[in-house]
Design a protein around this motif. Structure first.
Motif: not given
Length: 339
Positions: A28-41
């Motif tokens: 909702a604050l940036t439409s362009q940033a690439l987001l990541y999950t938490e690390m999942v094993t």
């Protein structure tokens, strides 16, 4: 080689922080940033509750899944599962220094095993059609960062790695806690620029100690003829999420999704209502909002109300509305300057 425009700016994967509710808030604050999950094993992906671990809404994209693991076959299987969920990228964690990941033979300790990392990358590349990337440190313990980072980069590039994200510090696996590893080892941004000089065609992003979008923009400027491809922010983006409103204007030349943080939060009301209707808690969202409005009149009261009332059973949007009403309306200076 795949290049995401969104690699220009990304929000780091952070354990216990970048869950699906946090990511929807950041989007909702940036439409362009690439987001990541938490690390999942890889074990959790293969045998755990996949929808809870990997499920996300389409609004979060572009979105990368970060995996923790070291066995090529297991990484390949986990990557296939993540691709099936619709992720845009698979990222391998070669930077986390916690005891738990060391015991599992993944994370930063893999800096000492570049050939194993390369086998994992090659297995994932053979298993999926989306980009496979690596997030690493510049070295661990007594390694020479020049040799250690080059050895890792040589190995994973030969295996087909699509991009490297480099946390520009060593990780000390003996003697420092994970928290200390985020602050104590000195930053060496120049080392990342030297890596990019050596691999001009490899997308390289820099991470570590970056506290503002202005600093991020400066790191994207040429340095001795070398230009990095992206910047990744972690704690600064989480603890002061309001700065993400400046990402699209300052780094992409586009308007922010909303005029200010209050409008961004209000845009989430339908998603929060749906979450509450499914039995979720208000605090699943609001715990990620406690860093909003730094220095603003009413910010402390905002945090206190959400901290005390948000986790309670039955807390609804009325609590969030009341908290927002406690805060002054001044716009973030970075957004105002970019507008």
């Amino acid at each position: 080689m795949t290049r995401f425009r969104s690699h220009r700016f990304s929000v780091a994967p952070m354990m216990d922080w970048t869950d699906r509710h946090c990511r929807l808030f950041h989007r909702a604050l940036t439409s362009q940033a690439l987001l990541y999950t938490e690390m999942v094993t890889t074990g959790a992906v293969r045998f755990g509750p996949r929808e809870r671990l990997l499920g996300f809404s389409s609004e979060e994209r572009p979105l990368a899944a970060q995996l923790g693991g070291s066995e090529p076959e297991e990484l390949a299987e986990a990557a296939r599962i993540c691709e099936g969920f619709g992720y845009d990228e698979i990222n391998l964690n070669v930077g986390c220094p916690s005891d738990r990941v060391q015991d599992g033979r993944f994370g930063a300790c893999l800096m000492a095993e570049p050939d194993r990392v390369a086998r994992g990358v090659a297995a994932m590349k053979a298993a999926v059609s989306i980009p496979v990337t690596v997030k690493c440190r510049i070295g661990i313990d007594d390694q020479d960062p020049e040799e250690a980072l080059d050895r890792l980069a040589d190995a994973v590039v030969a295996a087909g790695c699509d991009a490297l994200i480099v946390h520009a510090r060593k990780a000390w696996l003996k003697g420092l806690s994970p928290k200390e590893n985020r602050d104590v080892p000195p930053l060496d941004y120049d080392r990342v620029f030297r890596l990019k000089r050596r691999f001009p065609d490899l997308p390289v992003s820099i991470n570590g100690g970056i506290g503002s979008i202005e600093q991020a923009r400066a790191l994207l400027e040429p340095r001795d003829g070398v230009t990095l491809d992206g910047v990744m922010l972690g704690r600064a983006a989480y603890q002061n999420a309001e700065l993400l409103l400046a990402v699209d204007p300052l780094l992409f030349g586009e308007a922010a999704p909303h005029a200010d943080a209050r409008a961004a939060v209000e845009s989430l009301f339908p998603a929060i209502e749906a979450h509450l209707a499914r039995g979720g808690r208000l605090s699943n969202f609001t715990r990620h909002m406690l860093g909003l409005f730094p220095g603003r009149p009413g910010a402390r009261a905002f945090r206190r109300l959400l901290s005390e009332e948000g986790p309670k059973a039955g807390a609804g949007l009325d609590v969030l509305r009341a908290a927002l009403d406690l805060v002054g309306d001044a716009r973030p200076s970075a957004v105002a300057a970019a507008a």
